[in-house]
Design a protein around this motif. Structure first.
Motif, PDB file in Angstrom:
ATOM      1  N   ASP A 122       7.705 -63.352 -32.176  1.00 26.53           N
ATOM      2  CA  ASP A 122       7.809 -62.648 -33.462  1.00 26.53           C
ATOM      3  C   ASP A 122       6.500 -62.676 -34.246  1.00 26.53           C
ATOM      4  O   ASP A 122       6.228 -61.777 -35.044  1.00 26.53           O
ATOM      5  N   LEU A 123       5.716 -63.733 -34.028  1.00 25.72           N
ATOM      6  CA  LEU A 123       4.587 -64.012 -34.900  1.00 25.72           C
ATOM      7  C   LEU A 123       3.590 -62.861 -35.013  1.00 25.72           C
ATOM      8  O   LEU A 123       3.230 -62.439 -36.114  1.00 25.72           O
ATOM      9  N   LEU A 124       3.160 -62.338 -33.882  1.00 24.99           N
ATOM     10  CA  LEU A 124       2.141 -61.280 -33.917  1.00 24.99           C
ATOM     11  C   LEU A 124       2.643 -60.017 -34.602  1.00 24.99           C
ATOM     12  O   LEU A 124       1.869 -59.283 -35.212  1.00 24.99           O
ATOM     13  N   ASN A 125       3.949 -59.758 -34.494  1.00 23.33           N
ATOM     14  CA  ASN A 125       4.504 -58.567 -35.145  1.00 23.33           C
ATOM     15  C   ASN A 125       4.467 -58.680 -36.665  1.00 23.33           C
ATOM     16  O   ASN A 125       4.494 -57.669 -37.377  1.00 23.33           O
ATOM     17  N   LYS A 126       4.419 -59.920 -37.157  1.00 23.01           N
ATOM     18  CA  LYS A 126       4.465 -60.138 -38.603  1.00 23.01           C
ATOM     19  C   LYS A 126       3.077 -60.283 -39.228  1.00 23.01           C
ATOM     20  O   LYS A 126       2.936 -60.253 -40.439  1.00 23.01           O
ATOM     21  N   ILE A 127       2.069 -60.477 -38.384  1.00 24.06           N
ATOM     22  CA  ILE A 127       0.735 -60.726 -38.913  1.00 24.06           C
ATOM     23  C   ILE A 127      -0.064 -59.432 -38.977  1.00 24.06           C
ATOM     24  O   ILE A 127      -0.322 -58.795 -37.963  1.00 24.06           O
ATOM     25  N   LEU A 128      -0.424 -59.041 -40.157  1.00 20.44           N
ATOM     26  CA  LEU A 128      -1.254 -57.851 -40.358  1.00 20.44           C
ATOM     27  C   LEU A 128      -2.632 -58.340 -40.808  1.00 20.44           C
ATOM     28  O   LEU A 128      -3.008 -58.230 -41.970  1.00 20.44           O
ATOM     29  N   SER A 129      -3.348 -58.913 -39.863  1.00 23.57           N
ATOM     30  CA  SER A 129      -4.618 -59.543 -40.202  1.00 23.57           C
ATOM     31  C   SER A 129      -5.791 -58.811 -39.568  1.00 23.57           C
ATOM     32  O   SER A 129      -5.611 -57.825 -38.863  1.00 23.57           O
ATOM     33  N   ASP A 130      -6.961 -59.347 -39.821  1.00 21.99           N
ATOM     34  CA  ASP A 130      -8.123 -58.785 -39.146  1.00 21.99           C
ATOM     35  C   ASP A 130      -8.073 -59.154 -37.675  1.00 21.99           C
ATOM     36  O   ASP A 130      -7.400 -60.097 -37.266  1.00 21.99           O
ATOM     37  N   LYS A 131      -8.804 -58.406 -36.864  1.00 21.49           N
ATOM     38  CA  LYS A 131      -8.747 -58.578 -35.413  1.00 21.49           C
ATOM     39  C   LYS A 131      -9.194 -59.968 -34.968  1.00 21.49           C
ATOM     40  O   LYS A 131      -8.705 -60.488 -33.973  1.00 21.49           O
ATOM     41  N   GLY A 132     -10.114 -60.575 -35.717  1.00 22.82           N
ATOM     42  CA  GLY A 132     -10.595 -61.901 -35.336  1.00 22.82           C
ATOM     43  C   GLY A 132      -9.488 -62.933 -35.387  1.00 22.82           C
ATOM     44  O   GLY A 132      -9.312 -63.725 -34.468  1.00 22.82           O
ATOM     45  N   PHE A 133      -8.701 -62.916 -36.473  1.00 22.60           N
ATOM     46  CA  PHE A 133      -7.620 -63.881 -36.615  1.00 22.60           C
ATOM     47  C   PHE A 133      -6.497 -63.582 -35.633  1.00 22.60           C
ATOM     48  O   PHE A 133      -5.898 -64.482 -35.060  1.00 22.60           O
ATOM     49  N   GLU A 134      -6.228 -62.300 -35.439  1.00 21.63           N
ATOM     50  CA  GLU A 134      -5.191 -61.908 -34.484  1.00 21.63           C
ATOM     51  C   GLU A 134      -5.537 -62.389 -33.081  1.00 21.63           C
ATOM     52  O   GLU A 134      -4.683 -62.842 -32.335  1.00 21.63           O
ATOM     53  N   SER A 135      -6.814 -62.322 -32.743  1.00 21.28           N
ATOM     54  CA  SER A 135      -7.279 -62.787 -31.436  1.00 21.28           C
ATOM     55  C   SER A 135      -7.044 -64.289 -31.284  1.00 21.28           C
ATOM     56  O   SER A 135      -6.636 -64.766 -30.221  1.00 21.28           O
ATOM     57  N   LEU A 136      -7.275 -65.036 -32.358  1.00 23.53           N
ATOM     58  CA  LEU A 136      -7.063 -66.487 -32.336  1.00 23.53           C
ATOM     59  C   LEU A 136      -5.589 -66.817 -32.134  1.00 23.53           C
ATOM     60  O   LEU A 136      -5.236 -67.708 -31.346  1.00 23.53           O
ATOM     61  N   ILE A 137      -4.716 -66.093 -32.838  1.00 24.11           N
ATOM     62  CA  ILE A 137      -3.277 -66.308 -32.701  1.00 24.11           C
ATOM     63  C   ILE A 137      -2.820 -65.981 -31.281  1.00 24.11           C
ATOM     64  O   ILE A 137      -2.009 -66.699 -30.688  1.00 24.11           O
ATOM     65  N   LYS A 138      -3.333 -64.899 -30.722  1.00 26.95           N
ATOM     66  CA  LYS A 138      -2.966 -64.512 -29.353  1.00 26.95           C
ATOM     67  C   LYS A 138      -3.357 -65.595 -28.351  1.00 26.95           C
ATOM     68  O   LYS A 138      -2.610 -65.905 -27.427  1.00 26.95           O
ATOM     69  N   LYS A 139      -4.534 -66.158 -28.559  1.00 30.46           N
ATOM     70  CA  LYS A 139      -5.009 -67.213 -27.663  1.00 30.46           C
ATOM     71  C   LYS A 139      -4.078 -68.418 -27.730  1.00 30.46           C
ATOM     72  O   LYS A 139      -3.698 -68.994 -26.710  1.00 30.46           O
ATOM     73  N   ARG A 140      -3.704 -68.798 -28.949  1.00 30.33           N
ATOM     74  CA  ARG A 140      -2.801 -69.941 -29.126  1.00 30.33           C
ATOM     75  C   ARG A 140      -1.412 -69.624 -28.587  1.00 30.33           C
ATOM     76  O   ARG A 140      -0.755 -70.467 -27.996  1.00 30.33           O
ATOM     77  N   GLN A 141      -0.985 -68.369 -28.787  1.00 28.82           N
ATOM     78  CA  GLN A 141       0.324 -67.945 -28.302  1.00 28.82           C
ATOM     79  C   GLN A 141       0.387 -68.018 -26.783  1.00 28.82           C
ATOM     80  O   GLN A 141       1.377 -68.494 -26.212  1.00 28.82           O
ATOM     81  N   ASN A 142      -0.678 -67.580 -26.119  1.00 32.43           N
ATOM     82  CA  ASN A 142      -0.726 -67.621 -24.651  1.00 32.43           C
ATOM     83  C   ASN A 142      -0.650 -69.051 -24.133  1.00 32.43           C
ATOM     84  O   ASN A 142      -0.093 -69.311 -23.066  1.00 32.43           O
ATOM     85  N   TYR A 143      -1.214 -69.979 -24.906  1.00 32.48           N
ATOM     86  CA  TYR A 143      -1.160 -71.393 -24.522  1.00 32.48           C
ATOM     87  C   TYR A 143       0.248 -71.954 -24.718  1.00 32.48           C
ATOM     88  O   TYR A 143       0.749 -72.721 -23.899  1.00 32.48           O
ATOM     89  N   ALA A 144       0.875 -71.563 -25.827  1.00 28.02           N
ATOM     90  CA  ALA A 144       2.200 -72.112 -26.173  1.00 28.02           C
ATOM     91  C   ALA A 144       3.312 -71.543 -25.302  1.00 28.02           C
ATOM     92  O   ALA A 144       4.241 -72.256 -24.918  1.00 28.02           O
ATOM     93  N   LEU A 145       3.224 -70.245 -24.993  1.00 32.50           N
ATOM     94  CA  LEU A 145       4.301 -69.598 -24.242  1.00 32.50           C
ATOM     95  C   LEU A 145       4.137 -69.854 -22.748  1.00 32.50           C
ATOM     96  O   LEU A 145       3.747 -68.971 -21.980  1.00 32.50           O
ATOM     97  N   ASN A 146       4.483 -71.061 -22.342  1.00 36.10           N
ATOM     98  CA  ASN A 146       4.386 -71.403 -20.918  1.00 36.10           C
ATOM     99  C   ASN A 146       5.639 -70.928 -20.176  1.00 36.10           C
ATOM    100  O   ASN A 146       6.556 -70.347 -20.771  1.00 36.10           O
ATOM    101  N   LYS A 147       5.677 -71.189 -18.889  1.00 33.42           N
ATOM    102  CA  LYS A 147       6.775 -70.676 -18.058  1.00 33.42           C
ATOM    103  C   LYS A 147       8.143 -71.220 -18.477  1.00 33.42           C
ATOM    104  O   LYS A 147       9.159 -70.537 -18.313  1.00 33.42           O
TER     105      LYS A 147
END
Length: 226
Positions: free
Chosen positions: A62-87
């Motif tokens: 849900d997180l990325l859908n709710k964040i209307l931020s600049d691309k730099g911060f969105e990129s950071l969240i995506k990186k953390r999300q990829n780490y957190a969302l394991n198999k």
């Protein structure tokens, strides 16, 4: 803070004074609050004692859908999300009859399928069950139509015909995020600055022993109360 500056006799740093009366700075503060609200929601979900890893995965999705931020911060969240969302989190979310992995991207589902194919306790019957669940056919078609079923009831009904998949779902859906947090807290006690040369295998064994002793102590304490 503006009121304090206006009424106080204390001399404040001129930079602080300038910022507080600078409209763009106040707008940045407001935007930051708006930005961090969904992150706070994610943290609250993850720390609830009743939240499962499937719930945590849903909050991350849900997180990325709710964040209307600049691309730099969105990129950071995506990186953390990829780490957190394991198999494990992804598979738990997919096997949750309410979530069903609906908010996942194709690459997330690839991770799940790879995990299922390589999961040691899943044989041919379990793989067939997974396909039926994924395509909502057979018994799963009937169960999905019963929208009022709880997660526990859903998999309880599926147990007889799909025992292997039910076994996996039961393990994953009963993992609470609070349990994981306690495990990591215990690990930090075992593998601390004084024991930082422990190899992963030895620290894992020590953690298992320590955690088992803690559970045993808690069980004995509960028994003595009665």
């Amino acid at each position: 803070m503006k009121k304090v500056l206006a009424t106080s006799t204390i001399v404040f740093n001129e930079t602080i004074h300038t910022y507080l009366f600078y409209a763009i700075f106040l707008k940045q503060i407001s935007d930051s609050i708006e930005l961090f609200n969904p992150i706070c929601e994610l943290i609250n979900v993850s720390q609830k004692s009743t939240s499962s890893i499937a719930d945590a995965a849903e909050a991350w999705l849900d997180l990325l859908n709710k964040i209307l931020s600049d691309k730099g911060f969105e990129s950071l969240i995506k990186k953390r999300q990829n780490y957190a969302l394991n198999k494990y989190l992804l598979t738990a979310n997919f096997l949750h009859p309410k979530y069903q992995g609906k908010k996942m991207k194709p690459e997330h589902k690839d991770i799940i399928e790879d995990f299922i194919l390589n999961y040691a306790e899943i044989g041919f019957e379990g793989l067939n069950s997974f396909i039926e669940y994924k395509e909502k056919t057979g018994l799963f078609k009937i169960l999905f139509e019963k929208q009022t079923l709880s997660t526990a009831a859903f998999w309880s009904f599926a147990k007889n015909k799909h025992p292997e998949l039910q076994g996996l779902a039961n393990k994953l859906l009963n993992l609470l995020t609070a349990q994981l947090e306690r495990v990591f807290s215990n690990w930090s006690y075992i593998h601390n600055s004084l024991r930082n040369h422990l190899n992963p295998e030895r620290s894992r064994k020590l953690l298992s022993t320590y955690y088992s002793l803690k559970l045993n102590e808690k069980t004995q304490s509960s028994s003595n109360e009665y």
